[in-house]
Write an enzyme that holds these catalytic residues in place. Sequence first.
Site, mmCIF file in Angstrom:
data_model
loop_
_atom_site.group_PDB
_atom_site.id
_atom_site.type_symbol
_atom_site.label_atom_id
_atom_site.label_comp_id
_atom_site.label_asym_id
_atom_site.label_seq_id
_atom_site.Cartn_x
_atom_site.Cartn_y
_atom_site.Cartn_z
ATOM 1 N N LYS A 1 -3.101 41.707 12.520
ATOM 2 C CA LYS A 1 -3.118 40.834 13.709
ATOM 3 C C LYS A 1 -1.982 41.185 14.664
ATOM 4 O O LYS A 1 -2.194 41.382 15.853
ATOM 5 C CB LYS A 1 -2.968 39.350 13.314
ATOM 6 C CG LYS A 1 -4.040 38.790 12.423
ATOM 7 C CD LYS A 1 -3.850 37.303 12.190
ATOM 8 C CE LYS A 1 -2.581 36.954 11.433
ATOM 9 N NZ LYS A 1 -2.548 37.389 10.036
ATOM 10 N N ARG B 1 -5.255 28.132 12.891
ATOM 11 C CA ARG B 1 -5.657 28.519 11.533
ATOM 12 C C ARG B 1 -6.508 27.439 10.891
ATOM 13 O O ARG B 1 -6.993 27.617 9.772
ATOM 14 C CB ARG B 1 -4.427 28.737 10.647
ATOM 15 C CG ARG B 1 -3.626 29.928 11.078
ATOM 16 C CD ARG B 1 -2.520 30.229 10.087
ATOM 17 N NE ARG B 1 -1.539 31.048 10.781
ATOM 18 C CZ ARG B 1 -0.988 32.134 10.284
ATOM 19 N NH1 ARG B 1 -1.270 32.533 9.079
ATOM 20 N NH2 ARG B 1 -0.117 32.821 11.000
ATOM 21 N N ARG C 1 5.355 47.138 4.672
ATOM 22 C CA ARG C 1 5.665 46.756 6.061
ATOM 23 C C ARG C 1 7.168 46.564 6.250
ATOM 24 O O ARG C 1 7.849 46.030 5.399
ATOM 25 C CB ARG C 1 4.974 45.432 6.414
ATOM 26 C CG ARG C 1 5.467 44.880 7.759
ATOM 27 C CD ARG C 1 4.675 43.726 8.284
ATOM 28 N NE ARG C 1 4.627 42.600 7.382
ATOM 29 C CZ ARG C 1 3.830 41.560 7.560
ATOM 30 N NH1 ARG C 1 3.017 41.519 8.596
ATOM 31 N NH2 ARG C 1 3.826 40.562 6.712
ATOM 32 N N ARG D 1 10.279 41.138 5.649
ATOM 33 C CA ARG D 1 10.190 39.688 5.848
ATOM 34 C C ARG D 1 10.372 38.955 4.526
ATOM 35 O O ARG D 1 9.922 39.422 3.499
ATOM 36 C CB ARG D 1 8.817 39.344 6.452
ATOM 37 C CG ARG D 1 8.870 39.143 7.954
ATOM 38 C CD ARG D 1 7.516 39.073 8.580
ATOM 39 N NE ARG D 1 6.603 38.095 7.978
ATOM 40 C CZ ARG D 1 5.386 37.842 8.447
ATOM 41 N NH1 ARG D 1 4.955 38.470 9.513
ATOM 42 N NH2 ARG D 1 4.610 36.968 7.856
ATOM 43 N N ARG E 1 0.033 32.869 0.628
ATOM 44 C CA ARG E 1 -0.497 33.020 2.002
ATOM 45 C C ARG E 1 -1.991 33.319 1.968
ATOM 46 O O ARG E 1 -2.753 32.814 2.792
ATOM 47 C CB ARG E 1 0.274 34.129 2.737
ATOM 48 C CG ARG E 1 1.617 33.629 3.265
ATOM 49 C CD ARG E 1 2.624 34.741 3.404
ATOM 50 N NE ARG E 1 2.256 35.732 4.386
ATOM 51 C CZ ARG E 1 2.810 36.947 4.454
ATOM 52 N NH1 ARG E 1 3.752 37.281 3.606
ATOM 53 N NH2 ARG E 1 2.437 37.783 5.389
#
Length: 213
Positions: free
Chosen positions: A13, A85, A124, A155, A166
């Site tokens: 995203k 969401r 990531r 993160r 998540r």
Amino acid sequence: MNIILLGAPGSGKGTQASMLSNKLGLYYFQTGKLSRDLAKKDKRLREIINSGKLIPEQEMTMYVIDNLSKNRSKMNNILFEGFPRFISQYKALAEFLRSKGDDIDAVISLDISEKEAVRRISSRRICEKCGEVYNLITNPPSKGGCKCGGKLIQRKDDNPDSVKVRFRYYKEDTKKLIDYLEKQSNVIKVDGERSIKVIYEDILRKLEKKGII
Ligand code: G5P
Ligand code: MG
């Protein structure tokens, strides 16, 4: 023009939103960033986000509407990433935009398997300074740092336990929103398991075909 980008954690995203907002001249509204900024001064929010849970849906809606109201002048055309969401958040956003004589022009859903998303998230890295997203395997930074000179970090919610949480939220809540929008033929589905460039071009082609851009 207002566009919503939906998808599981790690579906791309943020990667696509950054490219699309530049190309289409849209304000990039990212609720993940908004949440992390709010959490800097709020221990409760920090704990929610770091554990992979979602901020309670009404509370998040309030932060978003408040932010949109305050920054209205620079946010006439928006690309929403990470919001809505929930069905309730979608309805609240649509109602807010309608009250300003505006509309939601397109909803894009990036489809990806949990296995691939987890693989991507584990490699990531993001720039602490500018927020640019990298991937050590598919989109590596040059010379070990961001092009802006910032330090690359992982993160806090990118650990295996938080990623699982998540995903659970995505499957329990955001999937319901996608099903709801699909019933109204209101969502553009995009295969998210391809290269960044191919997906980007596919999204642009689909938006063009629908006469949105
Ligand atoms: P966030 O920040 O919105 P998530 O979990 O929804 O967090 P995330 O992890 O940021 O989403 P992404 O943006 O979909 O995933 O993925 P990305 O960063 O672009 O790409 C992931 C990796 O894959 C990168 O390394 C990238 O380089 C690589 N990649 C990308 N595209 C491709 C591709 O096409 N091919 C390949 N091979 N690789 C690719 O939200 C964080 C928290 O904020 C709160 C919640 O607590 C949430 O957990 N929050 C909300 N709470 C309530 N309601 C809301 N609406 C909320 N919004 C945020
Ligand atoms: Mg993101």
